[in-house]
Design a protein around this motif. Structure first.
Motif, PDB file in Angstrom:
ATOM      1  N   GLY A   6       0.805  -1.214   0.000  1.00  0.00           N
ATOM      2  CA  GLY A   6       0.000   0.000   0.000  1.00  0.00           C
ATOM      3  C   GLY A   6       0.835   1.260   0.000  1.00  0.00           C
ATOM      4  N   ARG A   7       0.116   2.374   0.026  1.00  0.00           N
ATOM      5  CA  ARG A   7       0.787   3.668  -0.069  1.00  0.00           C
ATOM      6  C   ARG A   7       0.442   4.583   1.099  1.00  0.00           C
ATOM      7  N   PHE A  63      14.964  -0.588   4.797  1.00  0.00           N
ATOM      8  CA  PHE A  63      14.428   0.036   6.014  1.00  0.00           C
ATOM      9  C   PHE A  63      14.449   1.557   5.889  1.00  0.00           C
ATOM     10  N   VAL A  64      13.450   2.172   6.506  1.00  0.00           N
ATOM     11  CA  VAL A  64      13.340   3.638   6.513  1.00  0.00           C
ATOM     12  C   VAL A  64      13.402   4.082   7.976  1.00  0.00           C
ATOM     13  N   ASP A  65      14.425   4.841   8.321  1.00  0.00           N
ATOM     14  CA  ASP A  65      14.584   5.303   9.703  1.00  0.00           C
ATOM     15  C   ASP A  65      14.025   6.715   9.796  1.00  0.00           C
ATOM     16  N   ALA A  66      12.869   6.848  10.438  1.00  0.00           N
ATOM     17  CA  ALA A  66      12.125   8.116  10.400  1.00  0.00           C
ATOM     18  C   ALA A  66      12.538   9.111  11.485  1.00  0.00           C
ATOM     19  N   ALA A 349       7.024   4.228   8.248  1.00  0.00           N
ATOM     20  CA  ALA A 349       8.086   5.227   8.351  1.00  0.00           C
ATOM     21  C   ALA A 349       8.140   6.062   7.070  1.00  0.00           C
ATOM     22  N   ALA A 350       8.035   5.397   5.918  1.00  0.00           N
ATOM     23  CA  ALA A 350       8.064   6.122   4.636  1.00  0.00           C
ATOM     24  C   ALA A 350       6.879   7.088   4.550  1.00  0.00           C
ATOM     25  N   CYS A 351       5.706   6.640   5.003  1.00  0.00           N
ATOM     26  CA  CYS A 351       4.515   7.506   4.945  1.00  0.00           C
ATOM     27  C   CYS A 351       4.694   8.727   5.839  1.00  0.00           C
ATOM     28  N   GLY A 356       5.274   7.612   1.047  1.00  0.00           N
ATOM     29  CA  GLY A 356       4.552   6.343   0.982  1.00  0.00           C
ATOM     30  C   GLY A 356       4.207   5.928  -0.436  1.00  0.00           C
ATOM     31  N   ASP A 357       4.139   6.889  -1.351  1.00  0.00           N
ATOM     32  CA  ASP A 357       3.814   6.517  -2.732  1.00  0.00           C
ATOM     33  C   ASP A 357       5.038   5.978  -3.468  1.00  0.00           C
ATOM     34  N   ARG A 358       6.225   6.187  -2.924  1.00  0.00           N
ATOM     35  CA  ARG A 358       7.449   5.791  -3.635  1.00  0.00           C
ATOM     36  C   ARG A 358       8.265   4.746  -2.880  1.00  0.00           C
ATOM     37  N   LEU A 359       8.214   4.756  -1.549  1.00  0.00           N
ATOM     38  CA  LEU A 359       9.091   3.891  -0.753  1.00  0.00           C
ATOM     39  C   LEU A 359       8.280   3.033   0.222  1.00  0.00           C
ATOM     40  N   GLY A 360       8.939   2.052   0.842  1.00  0.00           N
ATOM     41  CA  GLY A 360       8.358   1.367   1.983  1.00  0.00           C
ATOM     42  C   GLY A 360       7.717   0.021   1.702  1.00  0.00           C
ATOM     43  N   SER A 361       7.593  -0.371   0.428  1.00  0.00           N
ATOM     44  CA  SER A 361       7.044  -1.704   0.154  1.00  0.00           C
ATOM     45  C   SER A 361       7.545  -2.190  -1.204  1.00  0.00           C
TER      46      SER A 361
END
Ligand code: NIG
Ligand code: FE
Length: 415
Positions: A6-7, A63-66, A349-351, A356-361
């Protein structure tokens, strides 16, 4: 393969709903994911210039470290020892240590020195599987040094594959020269620092350490409202050491994130849930501070919130760059399942960073940021403690890190 989908941020019972597939492959072109599916089908459909064999290991999103504070010079191991012997974070700060000690080190370092230190830290992030970080300033605390740190972040972003989301944290503490003139420092942030940061497009977000003895609710609100007027997104260090309405302020301002939240109570949770703010939790920090209060993560998830988890890498309260370690602690301390922790450290974290539309899944259309882990399934992410399972890292379709395979297969059958 294991991935959130998802996004938009996933909360409540959706937090742990991930896609897990055996014998899967990811087809990538021009930095993006074309398709994710059974390896045999994709092999028949695509002719690959380069294949990266997961060899029975597990593939997950980068991984995305927010939440990190990676621009600083000088370390504070002495404070760790002082806490071991019983001193508190607040006592150390009052005696001239804490944030202001890192401010002294960072101010006296040149841009070149700070850049060299930062690039080394980015190498470590990448080896540990982190492909994107949010990076705060906050150890300059005057216009020239805050700008210096933001410029160091911009130089590093150009030179290194780890993607950097810069955050201005001029309101991290009141520097020594303004100790008895707090309102004048707030004015400096409002009238000089923020306009310069915005004009130079040096940061995407503005953060404030909303805490007793640091920035109160009124000053924090003024700073964050001005930041928003100037086009910056908002993040808050909220309810970390005490509870006095910082989470509610994050909700009122519809901030992108409210971070820490160790002292967040039911009203705070409800406000964050109503406003759709992402809680960015830092499970190792209370441990390092020897503080018993931890973020009420399960209550947040039950309320439908979509938490992210982060290292909070900084020289004082958490000298840790490993998100895998954070996933394990999220399982141990917050009782997050491995799937929940994976979603929190990738998609959510990306969201929270507007990505969220480009990263994280791992899904068609997303950027190809992925990890090959030498473990047979994603449960090992929280089960194995202290070993770096990252065998290869791909950022935007490029293999940017590859470790020599260890003896034998990477896993037992699942990729
Ligand atoms: O996230 N709470 C404020 N900032 C950092 C600590 C910074 C420091 O002690 O240097 C944190 O814990
Ligand atoms: Fe922090």
């Amino acid at each position: 393969m294991a991935t959130a989908t998802g996004r938009s941020p996933r909360g409540g019972s959706d937090l742990g709903r991930i896609r897990v597939a055996k014998d899967a492959a990811v087809a990538v072109a021009r930095g993006k994911i074309l398709e994710v599916g059974p390896a045999a089908e994709l092999a028949a459909r695509y002719r690959a210039d380069r294949e990266l064999d997961a060899a029975g290991g597990t593939v997950v999103p980068g991984f995305v470290d927010a939440h990190t504070h990676p621009v600083f010079a000088g370390t504070r191991e002495d404070e760790f020892e002082m806490r071991t012997k019983g001193a508190s974070y607040a006592e150390i700060a009052r005696s001239g240590g804490g944030i202001l000690s890192s401010v002294r080190g960072t101010r006296s370092a040149s841009k070149e020195e700070l850049l060299e230190l930062l690039l080394l830290r980015l190498d470590r992030f990448l080896e540990l599987g982190t492909t994107t970080i949010e990076a705060k300033t906050g150890y300059g605390l005057d216009p020239a040094d805050e700008i210096k740190c933001l410029e160091v972040l911009a130089s590093a972003a150009r030179a290194h594959p780890v993607e950097i989301v810069p955050t201005f944290l001029g309101a991290h503490d009141v520097p020594a020269e303004y100790r008895d003139r707090r309102p004048a420092y707030v004015d400096l942030v409002l009238e000089e620092m923020l306009p310069r940061v915005a004009e130079g497009r040096l940061a995407e977000y503005c953060d404030v350490f909303v805490e007793r003895g640091f920035f109160d609710l009124d000053d924090s609100r003024r700073i964050l409202l001005r930041a928003r007027e100037l086009g910056l997104g908002l993040r808050l260090h909220a309810d970390q050491l005490s509870s006095f309405g910082a989470a509610e302020l994050a909700a009122e301002l519809r901030a992108a994130s409210a971070d820490h939240l160790e002292f967040a109570g039911p009203r705070a949770i409800e406000a964050l849930a109503r406003a759709g703010v992402v809680p960015v939790l830092c499970p190792l920090v209370p441990l390092v501070l020897r503080q018993t209060q931890e973020a009420p993560a399960r209550a947040m998830i039950d309320a439908g919130l979509a938490p992210a988890i982060s290292t909070d890498f900084n020289p004082g309260t958490c000298y840790l760059q490993s998100l895998p370690q954070v996933l394990a602690f999220a399982a141990l301390r917050y009782r997050m399942t491995a799937a929940e922790a994976l979603t929190a450290a990738t998609l959510n974290a990306a969201c929270s960073l507007g990505r969220g539309d480009r990263l994280g899944s791992l899904e068609p259309g997303k950027q190809a940021d992925l990890l090959v882990l030498d473990v047979p399934n994603h449960l090992h992410l929280v089960y194995e403690l202290g070993r770096n399972a990252v065998a290869a890292v791909v950022k935007a379709g490029e293999v940017v890190h590859e470790r020599e395979p260890s003896r034998g297969a990477r896993g037992r059958g699942e990729v």
